[in-house]
Design a protein around this motif. Structure first.
Motif, PDB file in Angstrom:
ATOM      1  N   ILE A 180      43.107  -3.467  -8.329  1.00 39.41           N
ATOM      2  CA  ILE A 180      43.108  -4.918  -8.096  1.00 39.41           C
ATOM      3  C   ILE A 180      44.236  -5.441  -7.110  1.00 39.41           C
ATOM      4  N   SER A 181      44.164  -6.377  -6.240  1.00 37.66           N
ATOM      5  CA  SER A 181      44.870  -6.961  -5.329  1.00 37.66           C
ATOM      6  C   SER A 181      45.049  -8.298  -5.480  1.00 37.66           C
ATOM      7  N   THR A 182      46.121  -8.909  -4.704  1.00 34.30           N
ATOM      8  CA  THR A 182      46.315 -10.302  -4.741  1.00 34.30           C
ATOM      9  C   THR A 182      45.204 -10.986  -3.890  1.00 34.30           C
ATOM     10  N   THR A 183      44.538 -10.338  -3.045  1.00 30.46           N
ATOM     11  CA  THR A 183      43.577 -11.243  -2.337  1.00 30.46           C
ATOM     12  C   THR A 183      42.568 -11.557  -3.341  1.00 30.46           C
ATOM     13  N   ASN A 184      42.349 -11.049  -4.467  1.00 28.38           N
ATOM     14  CA  ASN A 184      41.539 -11.577  -5.425  1.00 28.38           C
ATOM     15  C   ASN A 184      41.784 -13.054  -5.977  1.00 28.38           C
ATOM     16  N   ASP A 185      40.945 -13.821  -6.564  1.00 25.23           N
ATOM     17  CA  ASP A 185      41.692 -14.991  -7.046  1.00 25.23           C
ATOM     18  C   ASP A 185      42.078 -14.597  -8.484  1.00 25.23           C
ATOM     19  N   LEU A 186      43.624 -14.514  -8.596  1.00 25.86           N
ATOM     20  CA  LEU A 186      43.730 -14.085 -10.006  1.00 25.86           C
ATOM     21  C   LEU A 186      43.678 -14.903 -11.000  1.00 25.86           C
ATOM     22  N   SER A 187      43.352 -16.085 -10.790  1.00 29.90           N
ATOM     23  CA  SER A 187      43.079 -17.312 -11.858  1.00 29.90           C
ATOM     24  C   SER A 187      41.591 -16.869 -12.288  1.00 29.90           C
ATOM     25  N   LEU A 188      40.694 -16.766 -11.499  1.00 30.79           N
ATOM     26  CA  LEU A 188      39.422 -16.318 -11.493  1.00 30.79           C
ATOM     27  C   LEU A 188      39.264 -15.235 -12.250  1.00 30.79           C
ATOM     28  N   LEU A 189      40.051 -14.076 -11.919  1.00 30.80           N
ATOM     29  CA  LEU A 189      40.263 -12.738 -12.575  1.00 30.80           C
ATOM     30  C   LEU A 189      40.779 -13.128 -14.005  1.00 30.80           C
ATOM     31  N   ALA A 190      41.675 -13.751 -14.099  1.00 31.42           N
ATOM     32  CA  ALA A 190      42.169 -13.698 -15.517  1.00 31.42           C
ATOM     33  C   ALA A 190      41.121 -14.553 -16.490  1.00 31.42           C
ATOM     34  N   SER A 191      40.554 -15.679 -15.730  1.00 32.73           N
ATOM     35  CA  SER A 191      39.408 -16.262 -16.723  1.00 32.73           C
ATOM     36  C   SER A 191      38.138 -15.164 -17.122  1.00 32.73           C
ATOM     37  N   ASN A 192      37.817 -14.295 -16.079  1.00 27.58           N
ATOM     38  CA  ASN A 192      36.861 -13.556 -16.364  1.00 27.58           C
ATOM     39  C   ASN A 192      37.296 -12.345 -17.424  1.00 27.58           C
ATOM     40  N   GLN A 193      38.738 -12.143 -17.501  1.00 33.11           N
ATOM     41  CA  GLN A 193      39.105 -11.075 -18.464  1.00 33.11           C
ATOM     42  C   GLN A 193      38.942 -11.935 -19.833  1.00 33.11           C
ATOM     43  N   VAL A 194      39.473 -12.828 -19.784  1.00 32.53           N
ATOM     44  CA  VAL A 194      39.358 -13.667 -21.184  1.00 32.53           C
ATOM     45  C   VAL A 194      38.063 -13.792 -21.851  1.00 32.53           C
ATOM     46  N   ARG A 195      37.004 -14.032 -20.807  1.00 31.94           N
ATOM     47  CA  ARG A 195      35.546 -14.347 -21.223  1.00 31.94           C
ATOM     48  C   ARG A 195      35.163 -12.805 -21.420  1.00 31.94           C
ATOM     49  N   ALA A 196      35.523 -11.686 -20.883  1.00 32.56           N
ATOM     50  CA  ALA A 196      35.047 -10.466 -21.292  1.00 32.56           C
ATOM     51  C   ALA A 196      35.722  -9.854 -22.363  1.00 32.56           C
ATOM     52  N   ASP A 197      36.812 -10.311 -22.647  1.00 38.24           N
ATOM     53  CA  ASP A 197      37.549  -9.990 -24.183  1.00 38.24           C
ATOM     54  C   ASP A 197      36.775 -11.034 -25.121  1.00 38.24           C
ATOM     55  N   GLY A 198      36.422 -11.935 -24.914  1.00 39.76           N
ATOM     56  CA  GLY A 198      35.558 -12.677 -25.945  1.00 39.76           C
ATOM     57  C   GLY A 198      34.112 -12.056 -26.200  1.00 39.76           C
ATOM     58  N   GLU A 199      33.605 -11.805 -25.274  1.00 35.35           N
ATOM     59  CA  GLU A 199      32.353 -11.022 -25.383  1.00 35.35           C
ATOM     60  C   GLU A 199      32.386  -9.666 -26.065  1.00 35.35           C
ATOM     61  N   MET A 200      33.524  -8.995 -25.865  1.00 33.16           N
ATOM     62  CA  MET A 200      33.526  -7.815 -26.548  1.00 33.16           C
ATOM     63  C   MET A 200      33.731  -8.017 -28.004  1.00 33.16           C
ATOM     64  N   ALA A 201      34.760  -9.029 -28.435  1.00 31.40           N
ATOM     65  CA  ALA A 201      34.903  -9.369 -29.938  1.00 31.40           C
ATOM     66  C   ALA A 201      33.694  -9.600 -30.591  1.00 31.40           C
ATOM     67  N   LYS A 202      32.868 -10.657 -29.979  1.00 34.58           N
ATOM     68  CA  LYS A 202      31.667 -11.081 -30.348  1.00 34.58           C
ATOM     69  C   LYS A 202      30.661 -10.065 -30.410  1.00 34.58           C
ATOM     70  N   ALA A 203      30.568  -8.949 -29.715  1.00 36.18           N
ATOM     71  CA  ALA A 203      29.620  -7.680 -29.901  1.00 36.18           C
ATOM     72  C   ALA A 203      30.224  -6.957 -30.982  1.00 36.18           C
ATOM     73  N   GLN A 204      31.448  -6.915 -31.138  1.00 35.84           N
ATOM     74  CA  GLN A 204      32.065  -6.137 -32.233  1.00 35.84           C
ATOM     75  C   GLN A 204      31.768  -6.663 -33.572  1.00 35.84           C
ATOM     76  N   ALA A 205      31.703  -8.160 -33.596  1.00 39.07           N
ATOM     77  CA  ALA A 205      31.337  -8.728 -34.864  1.00 39.07           C
ATOM     78  C   ALA A 205      29.965  -8.388 -35.225  1.00 39.07           C
ATOM     79  N   GLU A 206      29.025  -8.606 -34.081  1.00 43.29           N
ATOM     80  CA  GLU A 206      27.818  -8.558 -34.406  1.00 43.29           C
ATOM     81  C   GLU A 206      27.351  -7.203 -34.867  1.00 43.29           C
ATOM     82  N   LEU A 207      27.954  -6.094 -34.230  1.00 43.29           N
ATOM     83  CA  LEU A 207      27.560  -4.751 -34.789  1.00 43.29           C
ATOM     84  C   LEU A 207      28.222  -4.549 -36.175  1.00 43.29           C
ATOM     85  N   THR A 208      28.981  -5.098 -36.777  1.00 46.32           N
ATOM     86  CA  THR A 208      29.640  -4.912 -38.019  1.00 46.32           C
ATOM     87  C   THR A 208      28.691  -5.646 -38.978  1.00 46.32           C
ATOM     88  N   VAL A 209      28.029  -6.985 -38.640  1.00 46.61           N
ATOM     89  CA  VAL A 209      26.844  -7.555 -39.415  1.00 46.61           C
ATOM     90  C   VAL A 209      25.660  -6.569 -39.301  1.00 46.61           C
TER      91      VAL A 209
END
Length: 332
Positions: free
Chosen positions: A93-122
């Protein structure tokens, strides 16, 4: 066309005034009791400077032959300090990446992972219920098979979400606290074969006079820039974490295969003009000196290694070069 010469003769018991000449006749010679200068070329209006023995002693002129060294040449590349990947297959990871976009993608990926975990439990609860109904002959085998299939899909979805999140690296907020740093060096693919990638490289900041640090190559993930035609090399900064910061631009000197011979002069022999040109004074005859252009490749151990200079047999001034420069151009 007017040409101007500015000659200031160093005070050797008496003061010499600054001389400015207008339209120059075919040859100009300026002399005094101690110093005589004579035009010999046009590159920055070179002068031949002739001193009396007394003037040489007063100016502290000392000279010596150029030495030839067997050195390992290197090539300089601009690089960037990055955070190494934490997951196998991830990219630094370098600062040539758009860090705000990277942070947004990380939050979205965290949400997808939590959703998948909940669906697995159900899905797991539904599969357990369907299995219990079949065991008590209260449910259909088809419903049980469908529940087991949904459970397998939920597990696969969670695995995909976890892998996608790992590729995004550590959270942006934790990058500064990450206790590891690499240096990413983009190198033109055509230059790779000439570089000695097994030897340590030299890293320094881009400021003048910055200290050089030895760094060693690490096996990073394969990455390249197809548009620029470069491939990335990685070097570890484990021992210099406090010196270099994430995203900092640095210079990396990578050795070239094979030893080369370079002319070397004391660093004190180099004088620089207002345009950054590098020069030395050569003793051509007893008490006579001429200024010659050189190009300094690098400075090490108090010596300047010359990249381009026909200086094999030259007798170079290594003490008093600045005084000769002042004599030629004038001091105020």
């Amino acid at each position: 066309m007017k040409r101007y010469f500015y000659i200031s003769l160093v005070s050797l018991g008496s003061c010499f005034s600054l001389v400015a000449c207008g339209d120059r006749p075919p040859a100009i010679a300026t002399q005094s009791a101690h110093v005589k200068t004579q035009s010999i070329a046009k590159e920055s209006e070179l002068l031949r400077i002739t001193l009396t023995p007394d003037a040489e002693e007063r100016l502290g002129i000392a000279h010596g032959p150029v030495t030839i060294r067997n050195t390992t040449a290197s090539r300089m590349f601009q690089a960037e300090v990055v955070v190494p990947p934490l997951a196998t297959g991830g990219l630094p990871i370098s600062t040539t990446n758009d860090l705000s976009l990277l942070a947004s993608n990380q939050v979205r990926a965290d949400g997808e992972m939590a959703k998948a975990q909940a669906e697995l439990t159900v899905a797991k609860k539904a599969a357990d219920r369907a299995a219990a109904l079949v065991q008590h002959e209260a449910g259909s085998v088809r419903a049980h098979d469908e529940a087991m299939s949904a459970l397998a899909v939920a597990r696969a979805n969670l695995e995909v979400a976890q892998r996608q999140r790992s590729l995004l690296g550590p959270s942006v907020s934790s990058m500064v606290q990450h206790h590891s740093r690499w240096v990413r060096v983009p190198v033109f693919a055509a230059n790779l074969s000439a570089l000695d990638l097994r030897a340590p490289a030299s890293l320094r900041g881009l400021g003048a006079g910055d200290r050089a640090y030895e760094v060693r190559r690490v096996n990073g993930p394969p990455s390249a820039n197809q548009v620029a035609g470069t491939v990335d090399l990685y070097y570890s900064l484990e021992e210099h974490l406090e010196t270099f910061k994430l995203g900092q631009r640095v210079a990396v000197d990578i050795p070239i295969k094979g030893a080369t011979k370079q002319a070397a002069v004391p660093a004190s022999a180099i004088v620089r003009d207002i345009h950054g040109g590098e020069w030395v004074y050569v003793r051509t005859q007893p008490h006579t000196y001429e200024r010659r252009r050189v190009e300094v490749a690098k400075t090490e151990d108090g010596s300047a290694l010359l990249a381009r200079a026909a200086m094999a047999d030259a007798d170079v001034v290594h003490a008093g070069a600045a005084e000769l420069f002042g004599t030629e151009f004038g001091t105020k």
